[in-house]
Design a protein around this motif. Structure first.
Motif, mmCIF file in Angstrom:
data_model
loop_
_atom_site.group_PDB
_atom_site.id
_atom_site.type_symbol
_atom_site.label_atom_id
_atom_site.label_comp_id
_atom_site.label_asym_id
_atom_site.label_seq_id
_atom_site.Cartn_x
_atom_site.Cartn_y
_atom_site.Cartn_z
ATOM 1 N N ASP A 1 0.826 -1.205 0.000
ATOM 2 C CA ASP A 1 0.000 0.000 0.000
ATOM 3 C C ASP A 1 0.864 1.260 0.000
ATOM 4 N N ARG B 1 -10.799 -4.053 4.416
ATOM 5 C CA ARG B 1 -10.282 -4.772 3.253
ATOM 6 C C ARG B 1 -10.983 -4.328 1.969
ATOM 7 N N ALA B 2 -12.272 -4.035 2.074
ATOM 8 C CA ALA B 2 -13.021 -3.604 0.896
ATOM 9 C C ALA B 2 -12.577 -2.222 0.432
ATOM 10 N N SER B 3 -12.192 -1.364 1.383
ATOM 11 C CA SER B 3 -11.807 0.003 1.018
ATOM 12 C C SER B 3 -10.328 0.126 0.675
ATOM 13 N N GLN B 4 -9.514 -0.798 1.168
ATOM 14 C CA GLN B 4 -8.074 -0.785 0.898
ATOM 15 C C GLN B 4 -7.712 -2.083 0.196
ATOM 16 N N ARG B 5 -7.534 -2.021 -1.102
ATOM 17 C CA ARG B 5 -7.406 -3.256 -1.884
ATOM 18 C C ARG B 5 -6.141 -4.056 -1.577
ATOM 19 N N ASN C 1 -0.123 -9.688 -7.320
ATOM 20 C CA ASN C 1 -0.703 -8.553 -6.606
ATOM 21 C C ASN C 1 0.267 -7.389 -6.463
ATOM 22 N N SER D 1 1.764 -3.804 -6.599
ATOM 23 C CA SER D 1 1.026 -2.562 -6.433
ATOM 24 C C SER D 1 1.398 -1.500 -7.449
#
Length: 359
Positions: A114, A251-255, A327, A329
């Motif tokens: 992130d 988790r939904a808001s921060q992939r 995955n 980033s």
């Protein structure tokens, strides 16, 4: 290339260095004539010595190094990049590593996914700074877990219980502090409600927890983390779970967040604990020589490196080349991308030259 000691922030007197294969070279025990060959130095920004990045970075440095005069790979010697001497440099962690890469003070750096994305896009904690568009990934190494540590006899059982308690959130410049603040915000706890918030290195925080001077501390790392193991061997501890609806919303808001379970007895007496995890990536600058980065990537995922990692650290078993690009980033470095294409592992839109990372 500038020498590592040229930057006072990275002087050996100010930062620990884990040299791996560099030790023999720097001590002058290379075979006669070896120095006539081309030698390149490769500094890797890692993290604090009591975390996971530093020991893992040292193993990586050893694996990708191949000083002149080394025994050939096929004869049981180094399978690293010919002429390369890599060193693992202790730092504050992800945020500092990004800035060291931006200034050119290191050749590579480890970072949470992130934080790498925010630096690349100029968002999140890097809002207001110019996007670091020259930042590139070599790939995801493993997933690291957010760990909220308390004493076993503590009355703290959830994040909301931290209000009014003495809690260490991690050092300024560390990824731990970034994740701790995100967790507090998601669970409705203001930093100002802590009594007081502390900003300590993991080892210092663990020591103060054991002495009863802290109620809890946050740590982010590939388990087991030495700082948490050390305190668990001195004082019975628990890990506070980070799960439920709040964790699901986060988790939904921060992939970049993922669900992780820390297995029972990872730390003495601690049962299975569900928490949140984030990928750890190895980053470089886009302007690094593609041939060099191709060689570094190839050495990183060599079968001999896997054995070295498994023998050297419990997290070494989590290194998996099939997940290295799944995955990421930020875009891959062209040299790393070439390696993954050669072995058939490419399969992420972020790696395509016309596309940036997914929103």
């Amino acid at each position: 290339m500038p020498r590592a000691a040229a930057n006072p922030r990275l002087s050996p007197s100010r930062r620990h260095v884990l040299a791996g294969a560099a030790g023999a070279a720097l001590s002058g025990v290379l075979p006669r004539g070896a120095w006539a060959q081309d030698i390149r130095y490769f500094r890797i920004g890692t993290g604090t010595t009591s975390g996971t990045y530093f020991p893992i970075g040292g193993l990586i440095a050893n694996a990708i190094s191949n000083p002149p005069g080394s025994r050939p790979c096929e004869r049981g010697g180094s399978c690293g990049v010919p002429g390369l001497i890599a060193v693992a440099q202790a730092t504050l962690g992800s945020v500092e590593n990004i800035e060291l890469l931006r200034s050119g003070a290191v050749e590579a750096g480890m970072s949470q996914a992130d934080i790498a994305y925010w630096a690349y896009t100029g968002s999140g904690i890097f809002h207001g700074k110019a996007p670091f568009e020259g930042l590139r990934s070599i790939g995801m190494l493993y997933a690291e877990a957010v760990q909220l540590v308390v004493r076993a006899d503590s009355d703290l059982h959830g994040v909301a219980d931290l209000k009014g308690k003495a809690v260490s959130l991690g050092e300024e410049g560390s990824g731990v502090l970034v994740e701790a603040r995100a967790i507090l915000d998601a669970f409705g706890v203001k930093e100002a409600e802590l009594r007081p918030p502390a900003y300590l290195k993991p080892g210092t925080a663990a020591d103060r927890l054991a002495k009863g001077e802290l109620d809890a501390f946050f740590m982010v790392g590939g388990f087991p983390v030495s700082a948490v193991t050390d305190v668990a061997n001195r004082e019975p501890i628990r890990l506070i779970p980070l799960d439920g609806e709040t964790a699901d919303r986060l988790r939904a808001s921060q992939r970049f967040y993922m669900t992780q379970t820390i297995p029972a007895e990872t730390y003495p007496g601690v049962p299975d604990t569900q928490t949140l995890g984030v990928g750890a990536e190895l980053l470089v600058r886009a302007d690094r020589d593609p041939a060099l980065i191709h060689g570094v990537t190839k050495a990183l995922w060599h079968e001999n490196t896997r054995r070295l990692l498994i023998e050297g650290h419990p997290k070494g078993r989590s290194f998996d080349p099939t997940k290295a690009v799944a995955n990421v980033s930020i875009p891959l470095h062209p040299g790393a991308e070439r390696y993954y294409r050669e072995v058939g592992l490419i399969g992420n839109a972020a790696n395509e030259p016309t596309a940036g990372p997914s929103p």
